[in-house]
Design an enzyme around this catalytic site. Structure first.
Site, short mmCIF file in Angstrom:
data_model
loop_
_atom_site.label_atom_id
_atom_site.label_comp_id
_atom_site.label_asym_id
_atom_site.label_seq_id
_atom_site.Cartn_x
_atom_site.Cartn_y
_atom_site.Cartn_z
N HIS A 61 0.85 -1.20 0.00
CA HIS A 61 0.00 0.00 0.00
C HIS A 61 0.88 1.25 0.00
O HIS A 61 0.61 2.21 -0.72
CB HIS A 61 -0.90 0.02 1.24
CG HIS A 61 -1.93 -1.04 1.23
ND1 HIS A 61 -3.11 -0.94 0.54
CD2 HIS A 61 -1.97 -2.25 1.84
CE1 HIS A 61 -3.83 -2.03 0.71
NE2 HIS A 61 -3.16 -2.84 1.50
N ASP B 251 9.41 5.87 7.16
CA ASP B 251 8.86 5.41 8.43
C ASP B 251 7.69 6.34 8.74
O ASP B 251 7.79 7.55 8.59
CB ASP B 251 9.92 5.46 9.54
CG ASP B 251 9.54 4.48 10.64
OD1 ASP B 251 9.50 3.26 10.36
OD2 ASP B 251 9.25 4.93 11.76
N ASP C 51 -6.33 3.53 8.38
CA ASP C 51 -7.19 4.31 7.47
C ASP C 51 -8.67 4.31 7.86
O ASP C 51 -9.35 5.33 7.69
CB ASP C 51 -7.05 3.81 6.02
CG ASP C 51 -5.80 4.35 5.35
OD1 ASP C 51 -5.20 5.31 5.87
OD2 ASP C 51 -5.41 3.82 4.29
P1 ITT Z 1 7.71 -1.07 5.88
O1 ITT Z 1 8.44 -0.81 7.18
O2 ITT Z 1 8.05 -2.37 5.26
O3 ITT Z 1 7.84 0.09 4.93
P2 ITT Z 1 5.35 -0.88 7.57
O4 ITT Z 1 3.87 -0.95 7.30
O5 ITT Z 1 5.87 -1.74 8.68
O6 ITT Z 1 6.12 -1.17 6.22
P3 ITT Z 1 6.08 1.41 9.16
O7 ITT Z 1 7.08 0.67 9.96
O8 ITT Z 1 6.42 2.79 8.70
O9 ITT Z 1 5.71 0.61 7.82
O10 ITT Z 1 4.72 1.37 9.96
C1 ITT Z 1 3.81 2.39 9.88
C2 ITT Z 1 2.47 1.89 10.38
O11 ITT Z 1 1.66 3.04 10.67
C3 ITT Z 1 1.72 1.11 9.32
O12 ITT Z 1 1.95 -0.27 9.37
C4 ITT Z 1 0.25 1.47 9.63
O13 ITT Z 1 -0.25 0.64 10.64
C5 ITT Z 1 0.38 2.89 10.15
N1 ITT Z 1 0.26 3.83 9.02
C6 ITT Z 1 1.23 4.59 8.47
N2 ITT Z 1 0.78 5.29 7.42
C7 ITT Z 1 -0.51 4.94 7.30
C8 ITT Z 1 -1.51 5.29 6.39
O14 ITT Z 1 -1.29 6.08 5.36
N3 ITT Z 1 -2.73 4.76 6.55
C9 ITT Z 1 -2.99 3.92 7.57
N4 ITT Z 1 -2.10 3.52 8.46
C10 ITT Z 1 -0.85 4.02 8.33
#
Ligand code: ITT
Length: 210
Positions: free
Chosen positions: A23, A77, A156
């Protein structure tokens, strides 16, 4: 799965997004497309240091990945910061989503009258030799009282951007791209990237000294 490694000469000009979250990748791609910037996904595991600063977490991982894969990479992040919970889950958003999830977070927000929150995305671009560049984006909003909508990912379904009436999950991709922290951060990256490329090209096109 680790994406296929491209070793063609054009690889040098490709920006690789190190993420296992498709995503995030699709949103980044949509934000960079209008600028003519192509990215590719490198679904390789990365080191996430313990820090409350999303920028520091992204920077460390980007430097390491650039050296390890010998190419220019971008790492993001991101997290959801809820005011009534003193910024929780913030840098722990991924873990909290995987453990208590959306319903668990809504439960923590039971009885809370103040529902302000923001999403933040911090990006770090790094190449094996150059110092890293950082960009960030933030979107303010509120936490809804119940989960709504089926699109998107993560939190979201409970985040309503300021001055709107829908959650990101109800609004869909165009709505998300219009307001999201990620779209803001990637647009900043795009402007920097274009400027940097133009400067590099001008250096090569400059007429020779008489
Ligand atoms: P990568 O580290 O592999 O990039 P990840 O999903 O683990 O993927 P993060 O460590 O940055 O990424 O985690 C951020 C979390 O915050 C993500 O898993 C979501 O639960 C939440 N999050 C971040 N941006 C978001 C968005 O645009 N919409 C909804 N939730 C979001």
């Amino acid at each position: 799965m680790l994406e296929e490694v491209d070793t063609s000469p054009s690889d040098k000009r490709t920006l690789w997004f190190v993420t296992q979250n498709d995503h995030k990748y699709q949103e980044a791609r949509r934000s960079l497309d209008p600028f003519g910037i192509k990215i590719r996904k490198l679904a390789s595991p990365k080191t996430e240091i313990q820090s409350t600063d999303l920028g520091d977490i992204a920077k460390f991982a980007a430097k390491e990945a650039a050296r390890k894969h010998n190419r220019t990479v971008v790492v993001e992040d991101s997290g959801l910061f809820i005011r009534a919970l003193n910024g929780f889950p913030g840098p722990y958003s991924s873990y909290i989503h995987a453990t208590i999830g959306v319903e668990g977070l809504l439960h923590l927000m039971n009885q809370k009258r103040r529902r302000e929150a923001y999403f933040q995305a911090s990006l770090a671009v790094s190449s094996p030799k150059a110092t890293s560049q950082e960009f960030s984006g933030r979107v303010n909003g509120t936490i809804s009282h119940k989960s709504a909508g089926k699109q998107g990912f993560g939190f979201d379904p409970i985040f309503v951007p300021k001055d709107t009436r829908k959650t990101f999950a109800e609004g869909g991709s165009q709505f998300k791209d219009r307001y999201s922290h990620r779209a803001i951060a990637f647009r900043k990256l795009a402007l920097w990237y274009i400027k940097t490329k133009v400067q590099t090209r001008n250096q090569f096109c400059r007429p020779a000294e008489p």
